[in-house]
Design a protein around this motif. Structure first.
Motif, mmCIF file in Angstrom:
data_model
loop_
_atom_site.group_PDB
_atom_site.id
_atom_site.type_symbol
_atom_site.label_atom_id
_atom_site.label_comp_id
_atom_site.label_asym_id
_atom_site.label_seq_id
_atom_site.Cartn_x
_atom_site.Cartn_y
_atom_site.Cartn_z
ATOM 1 N N MET A 140 12.672 1.779 6.026
ATOM 2 C CA MET A 140 13.046 1.710 4.623
ATOM 3 C C MET A 140 12.143 2.630 3.818
ATOM 4 O O MET A 140 11.246 3.272 4.353
ATOM 5 N N CYS A 141 12.363 2.668 2.547
ATOM 6 C CA CYS A 141 11.477 3.398 1.641
ATOM 7 C C CYS A 141 11.246 2.503 0.439
ATOM 8 O O CYS A 141 12.143 2.315 -0.379
ATOM 9 N N GLY A 142 10.029 1.937 0.356
ATOM 10 C CA GLY A 142 9.739 0.991 -0.696
ATOM 11 C C GLY A 142 8.679 1.437 -1.673
ATOM 12 O O GLY A 142 8.476 0.788 -2.705
ATOM 13 N N ARG A 143 7.985 2.523 -1.364
ATOM 14 C CA ARG A 143 6.987 3.103 -2.266
ATOM 15 C C ARG A 143 6.905 4.599 -1.989
ATOM 16 O O ARG A 143 7.036 5.032 -0.832
ATOM 17 N N PHE A 144 6.612 5.383 -3.026
ATOM 18 C CA PHE A 144 6.402 6.807 -2.796
ATOM 19 C C PHE A 144 5.492 7.376 -3.862
ATOM 20 O O PHE A 144 5.045 6.672 -4.776
ATOM 21 N N THR A 145 5.182 8.656 -3.730
ATOM 22 C CA THR A 145 4.278 9.324 -4.669
ATOM 23 C C THR A 145 4.920 10.589 -5.209
ATOM 24 O O THR A 145 5.760 11.213 -4.554
ATOM 25 N N ILE A 146 4.507 10.954 -6.413
ATOM 26 C CA ILE A 146 4.810 12.279 -6.957
ATOM 27 C C ILE A 146 3.570 12.670 -7.755
ATOM 28 O O ILE A 146 3.403 12.281 -8.910
ATOM 29 N N THR A 147 2.687 13.414 -7.104
ATOM 30 C CA THR A 147 1.329 13.610 -7.628
ATOM 31 C C THR A 147 1.120 14.950 -8.329
ATOM 32 O O THR A 147 -0.008 15.315 -8.627
ATOM 33 N N VAL A 148 2.201 15.662 -8.594
ATOM 34 C CA VAL A 148 2.071 16.925 -9.327
ATOM 35 C C VAL A 148 1.789 16.642 -10.797
ATOM 36 O O VAL A 148 2.041 15.542 -11.306
ATOM 37 N N THR A 149 1.273 17.636 -11.487
ATOM 38 C CA THR A 149 1.078 17.516 -12.932
ATOM 39 C C THR A 149 2.408 17.764 -13.653
ATOM 40 O O THR A 149 3.381 18.256 -13.057
ATOM 41 N N TYR A 150 2.434 17.457 -14.934
ATOM 42 C CA TYR A 150 3.623 17.685 -15.743
ATOM 43 C C TYR A 150 4.000 19.166 -15.742
ATOM 44 O O TYR A 150 5.179 19.527 -15.574
ATOM 45 N N ASP A 151 3.013 20.040 -15.888
ATOM 46 C CA ASP A 151 3.285 21.479 -15.906
ATOM 47 C C ASP A 151 3.791 21.970 -14.560
ATOM 48 O O ASP A 151 4.675 22.840 -14.494
ATOM 49 N N TYR A 188 5.093 5.954 1.238
ATOM 50 C CA TYR A 188 4.259 5.006 1.965
ATOM 51 C C TYR A 188 5.114 4.175 2.915
ATOM 52 O O TYR A 188 6.255 3.833 2.608
ATOM 53 N N GLU A 189 4.528 3.859 4.056
ATOM 54 C CA GLU A 189 5.176 2.942 4.979
ATOM 55 C C GLU A 189 4.105 2.086 5.634
ATOM 56 O O GLU A 189 2.981 2.541 5.839
ATOM 57 N N TRP A 190 4.476 0.859 5.959
ATOM 58 C CA TRP A 190 3.539 -0.079 6.564
ATOM 59 C C TRP A 190 3.837 -0.237 8.053
ATOM 60 O O TRP A 190 4.994 -0.408 8.450
ATOM 61 N N GLU A 219 0.576 -6.871 13.169
ATOM 62 C CA GLU A 219 -0.245 -7.844 12.448
ATOM 63 C C GLU A 219 -1.212 -7.205 11.459
ATOM 64 O O GLU A 219 -1.713 -7.859 10.537
ATOM 65 N N THR A 220 -1.493 -5.901 11.594
ATOM 66 C CA THR A 220 -2.462 -5.259 10.714
ATOM 67 C C THR A 220 -1.890 -4.946 9.337
ATOM 68 O O THR A 220 -2.620 -4.864 8.359
ATOM 69 N N LYS A 221 -0.575 -4.719 9.249
ATOM 70 C CA LYS A 221 0.089 -4.345 7.999
ATOM 71 C C LYS A 221 -0.619 -3.161 7.334
ATOM 72 O O LYS A 221 -0.834 -3.123 6.128
ATOM 73 N N GLN A 222 -0.952 -2.177 8.161
ATOM 74 C CA GLN A 222 -1.678 -1.011 7.671
ATOM 75 C C GLN A 222 -0.715 -0.025 7.010
ATOM 76 O O GLN A 222 0.254 0.426 7.628
ATOM 77 N N PRO A 223 -0.966 0.341 5.744
ATOM 78 C CA PRO A 223 -0.109 1.341 5.103
ATOM 79 C C PRO A 223 -0.498 2.772 5.485
ATOM 80 O O PRO A 223 -1.677 3.070 5.711
ATOM 81 N N TYR A 224 0.509 3.634 5.539
ATOM 82 C CA TYR A 224 0.331 5.057 5.803
ATOM 83 C C TYR A 224 1.027 5.835 4.691
ATOM 84 O O TYR A 224 2.025 5.379 4.124
ATOM 85 N N ARG A 225 0.491 7.003 4.415
ATOM 86 C CA ARG A 225 1.197 7.932 3.533
ATOM 87 C C ARG A 225 1.780 9.045 4.393
ATOM 88 O O ARG A 225 1.092 9.592 5.271
ATOM 89 N N HIS A 246 3.385 14.966 8.205
ATOM 90 C CA HIS A 246 1.987 14.559 8.358
ATOM 91 C C HIS A 246 1.874 13.097 7.937
ATOM 92 O O HIS A 246 2.500 12.677 6.959
ATOM 93 N N MET A 247 1.083 12.328 8.669
ATOM 94 C CA MET A 247 0.975 10.900 8.408
ATOM 95 C C MET A 247 -0.484 10.477 8.526
ATOM 96 O O MET A 247 -1.180 10.875 9.454
ATOM 97 N N TYR A 248 -0.959 9.665 7.572
ATOM 98 C CA TYR A 248 -2.347 9.218 7.647
ATOM 99 C C TYR A 248 -2.506 7.852 6.967
ATOM 100 O O TYR A 248 -1.727 7.478 6.092
ATOM 101 N N LYS A 249 -3.545 7.131 7.377
ATOM 102 C CA LYS A 249 -3.815 5.799 6.839
ATOM 103 C C LYS A 249 -4.331 5.891 5.408
ATOM 104 O O LYS A 249 -5.093 6.802 5.074
ATOM 105 N N VAL A 250 -3.917 4.913 4.593
ATOM 106 C CA VAL A 250 -4.414 4.830 3.221
ATOM 107 C C VAL A 250 -4.840 3.390 2.920
ATOM 108 O O VAL A 250 -4.651 2.489 3.736
#
Length: 221
Positions: free
Chosen positions: A1-12, A106-108, A112-118, A199-203
Motif C-alpha cells: 500500500m501507500c500510506g505516507r509519502f514525502t515531497i521535500t522540495v522547496t516552493y521555488d 514510507y513503508e513499514w 514484529e519490528t514495524k520498522q519504517p523505511y523511506r 533506493h530504500m533505507y531505515k528511518v
C-alpha cells in the motif's frame, strides 16, 4: 500500500519543476512544501490534463465515492488489479485520472519490528498514478478527493511489503494523464511496478505519527 509519502522540495523548486515539465506557470501559495510526512486526509499536490492543458491543484487524500458523499475517510489506495471491477472506482479509472507528486514514500516492514523505511527513485520528483472524484456532501460542501494506485512490489521493496504505489516514468505518465485513453488495455499497461532505480533505507519510527513533520524524519538511521 501507500500510506505516507514525502515531497521535500522547496516552493521555488516545485514551481520550476512544474513549469518545465507541465508548462504550468504559476502554483498556489497554499501548497505546503517541503512536507516530510504526508498522511491520509491531508491535501496533496495533484496534476491532471483537461484535454487542453495540464492543471495543478490540491486534492484531499482519501477518495470518496459518489454513492457515499458523507464518507469522512475514503479510500487512500486503489488496487491496479481490481480497479476496473470496483463500483467505487470504475468511472474514475476511465475519466478521472491524475498524478500525485512525491519524492519518496514510507513503508513499514511486515514483521514484529514495524520498522519504517523511506523509498526513493532515480527521479528527483516522481508522479504516482491516482484517480480523483468530486462529491457534494449533505451540507452542500464540494469535496475533491484522490486515491493513489498501487501494484505488486518489485525489487528490493518486496523485502518489506507486498505492495507499492504505481510510479510513472515519462512515457507512462503521458498515457495515464491523456483523457483520450479510455481502453482498459491501454490503462492496464501503465499500472505496472516501477522498473527504474529504487533506493530504500531505515528511518525513525516517529514517522508513524502524522503530527511529526521535520527534516529528521528522512534521515537514514
Amino acid at each position: 500500500m501507500c500510506g505516507r509519502f514525502t515531497i521535500t522540495v522547496t516552493y521555488d523548486e516545485l514551481q520550476k519543476y512544474v513549469e518545465e515539465k507541465y508548462e504550468i506557470e504559476k502554483i498556489s501559495p497554499d501548497f505546503r512544501v517541503p512536507n516530510y510526512n504526508v498522511a491520509p486526509s491531508m491535501d496533496v499536490i495533484s496534476i491532471l490534463h483537461d484535454g487542453k492543458r495540464y492543471r495543478i491543484g490540491l486534492l484531499k487524500w482519501g477518495f470518496i465515492p459518489s454513492f457515499n458523499p458523507d464518507d469522512k475517510i475514503g479510500f487512500i489506495n486503489a488496487k491496479a488489479e481490481t480497479v476496473f471491477e470496483k463500483p467505487s472506482f470504475k468511472k474514475a479509472i476511465l475519466n478521472q485520472r491524475c498524478v500525485v507528486l512525491a519524492d519518496g514514500y514510507y513503508e513499514w516492514k511486515q514483521d514484529e519490528t514495524k520498522q519504517p523505511y523511506r523509498i526513493t527513485t532515480d527521479q528527483k520528483l516522481f508522479a504516482m498514478a491516482a484517480i480523483w472524484n468530486t462529491v457534494t456532501d449533505s451540507s452542500g460542501k464540494k469535496i475533491h478527493t484522490v486515491a493513489i494506485m498501487t501494484t505488486k512490489a518489485y525489487g528490493i521493496t518486496e523485502e518489506i511489503h507486498e505492495r507499492m504505489p504505481v510510479i510513472l516514468d515519462k512515457d507512462t505518465e503521458k498515457i495515464w494523464l491523456n483523457p483520450k485513453y479510455i481502453d482498459p488495455l491501454d490503462i492496464k499497461s501503465v499500472l505496472q511496478p516501477y522498473k527504474g532505480k529504487i533506493h530504500m533505507y531505515k528511518v525513525s519510527k516517529r514517522v508513524g505519527s502524522p503530527s511529526a513533520n521535520d527534516i529528521e524524519l528522512i534521515e537514514e538511521m
